[in-house]
Write an enzyme that holds these catalytic residues in place. Structure first.
Site, short mmCIF file in Angstrom:
data_model
loop_
_atom_site.label_atom_id
_atom_site.label_comp_id
_atom_site.label_asym_id
_atom_site.label_seq_id
_atom_site.Cartn_x
_atom_site.Cartn_y
_atom_site.Cartn_z
CG HIS A 1 -0.26 -0.07 2.53
ND1 HIS A 1 -0.23 -1.22 3.29
CD2 HIS A 1 0.43 0.86 3.24
CE1 HIS A 1 0.43 -0.99 4.40
NE2 HIS A 1 0.84 0.27 4.40
CG ASN A 2 -0.26 4.52 1.32
OD1 ASN A 2 -1.21 3.78 1.18
ND2 ASN A 2 -0.33 5.61 2.04
#
Length: 334
Positions: free
Chosen positions: A242-243
Site C-alpha cells: 500500500h501507498n
C-alpha cells in the site's frame, strides 16, 4: 477524499452514536459522513491523529471528529469533537465500517451499468461490476473479476482469474493471469480487544504500458493511491504494498517485495528476490542486485547488493575480507 466510485457513505452518524461508550470531548452531536487522513480531513470527516516526534505540530485541519490520545488532545484544536483513547489507530479502524464501506459486486455477471466500448472481449465466467468502464479493444480473461467503478483503458489485457478492484488502469496495460490488483494491504492495529485490520480506503493507479506478472499483488493505498508509473514491468510473484509510488520504466524481477509507502524513482532495476523495507526511497536509475535486503534509502544511480544491502563495492570488499578471515581460521585449525 474517498473515491465514491469505490466506496459508499453510510452516514450521517453522530459522534455519540459512533462511540457510545467512549470518552468524547467537544460536540458529541456533530455529524460524520466520511473518513479521511488527519492531514486532509474536512468538516464532515472522521480521522485519527497520532503525531510523532518530541514537539509535534498541531493538526491544521478541522475534522468533524478526531480520534486522539487524551494527552495530545490539545493538538487538535479545530476538531468539532474528540474521541479520546490510548489507541487512536485501532479505535479509528473499528469505527470506519460504520461510516463508509467498499462497494460490493452485484449478482449480475456483467452489471447493466458497466460501460464497455467497442471491441471489448470478455472471457467465459468473467465478472464485471457496477459502473466499471472498459476501453475499446480491451480483453478480460476467463473468470477474471473487475470490481465496481474500475476503469480499464484501451487495448489493456486482463488475464484469466485476475482480480482488479479499486483501480484505474491505463491504456496498453498487460495484467497476467492470477494477478490481484487493489486488495487491502497489511495493516494491523491493536487494543484491549485484540488486533484489528486497518481499513484501506485508497486506490491503485496503473499508468500506460505497464506489465504486472502472473500471481503478483498490488495493494491499494490506506488513504492515498498506490501508483505504478508508465512502462514499468513487474515479473511474476511480486508484491507492491500500500501507498507505494513506482516511477516510469522500473524493472522488477520475480519474487521482489516492496513494503508500504516506499518511493521507487524512474528507471530503477531490481533483481529477483529483492526486499525493500517500508518508507524507503530508491533513487533514479539505481540497481538492486538479486536477493538484496534494503533497509536504507538508496541514492540515485548506485548499485546495491547484500543482506543487509549496501553499495556493491563495499559489499564485495566485506565479502572478500570475511572469506579471507574464514580461510585463515580454517588453516589455523588444521
Amino acid at each position: 477524499m474517498i473515491d465514491p466510485r469505490f466506496y459508499e457513505a453510510l452516514g450521517p452518524a453522530t459522534v455519540r452514536a459512533l462511540a457510545p461508550s467512549g470518552d468524547i470531548g467537544g460536540d458529541a452531536e456533530r455529524e460524520v459522513t466520511g473518513v479521511a487522513s488527519a492531514e486532509r480531513a474536512g468538516p464532515s470527516d472522521l480521522c485519527y491523529f497520532e503525531p510523532k516526534g518530541k514537539s509535534p505540530a498541531p493538526l491544521a485541519t478541522a475534522p468533524a471528529a478526531c480520534v486522539i490520545n487524551p494527552a495530545l488532545a490539545h493538538l487538535a484544536p479545530k476538531a468539532g469533537a474528540l474521541i479520546l483513547t490510548e489507541r487512536p489507530r485501532a479505535v479509528f479502524a473499528r469505527l470506519v465500517p460504520a461510516v463508509v464501506r467498499p462497494r460490493a459486486l452485484g449478482e449480475a455477471q456483467i452489471d447493466p451499468s458497466a460501460k464497455l466500448e467497442e471491441g471489448v472481449s470478455v472471457g467465459v465466467g468473467a465478472v464485471i461490476g457496477a459502473n466499471a468502464q472498459i476501453g475499446a479493444g480491451a480483453s478480460i480473461g476467463a473468470n477474471a473479476v473487475i470490481g465496481p467503478g474500475v476503469a480499464i483503458g484501451r487495448r489493456t489485457r486482463i488475464g484469466a482469474r485476475a482480480s482488479v478492484a479499486f483501480a484505474l488502469i491505463g491504456d496498453d496495460v498487460n495484467i497476467l493471469a492470477g494477478a490481484v490488483i487493489g486488495e487491502q494491504g497489511f495493516g494491523v492495529a491493536g487494543d484491549a480487544s485484540g488486533p484489528v485490520d486497518v481499513p484501506h480506503l485508497g486506490r491503485v493507479i496503473i499508468q500506460d504500458r505497464v506489465t504486472i506478472g502472473a500471481n503478483s499483488c498490488v495493494d491499494r493505498g490506506v488513504f492515498d493511491d498506490t501508483v505504478i508509473g508508465e512502462d514499468t514491468k513487474i515479473d511474476n510473484l511480486c508484491h507492491v504494498a500500500h501507498n507505494c509510488q513506482l516511477g516510469r520504466g522500473v524493472l522488477i524481477a520475480a519474487f521482489a517485495g516492496i513494503s508500504g509507502s516506499t518511493v521507487v524513482a524512474d528507471g530503477v532495476t531490481m533483481g529477483g528476490r529483492v526486499g525493500i523495507a517500508d518508507h524507503r526511497n530508491i533513487g533514479k536509475a539505481a540497481t538492486l542486485a538479486g536477493g538484496a535486503a534494503v533497509f536504507q534509502d538508496v541514492p540515485a544511480g548506485e548499485v546495491w547488493s547484500g543482506y543487509p544491502a549496501k553499495p556493491l563495492r563495499k559489499w564485495l570488499r566485506e565479502a572478500a575480507w570475511l572469506s579471507r578471515r574464514a580461510a585463515g581460521a580454517r588453516d589455523e585449525g588444521k
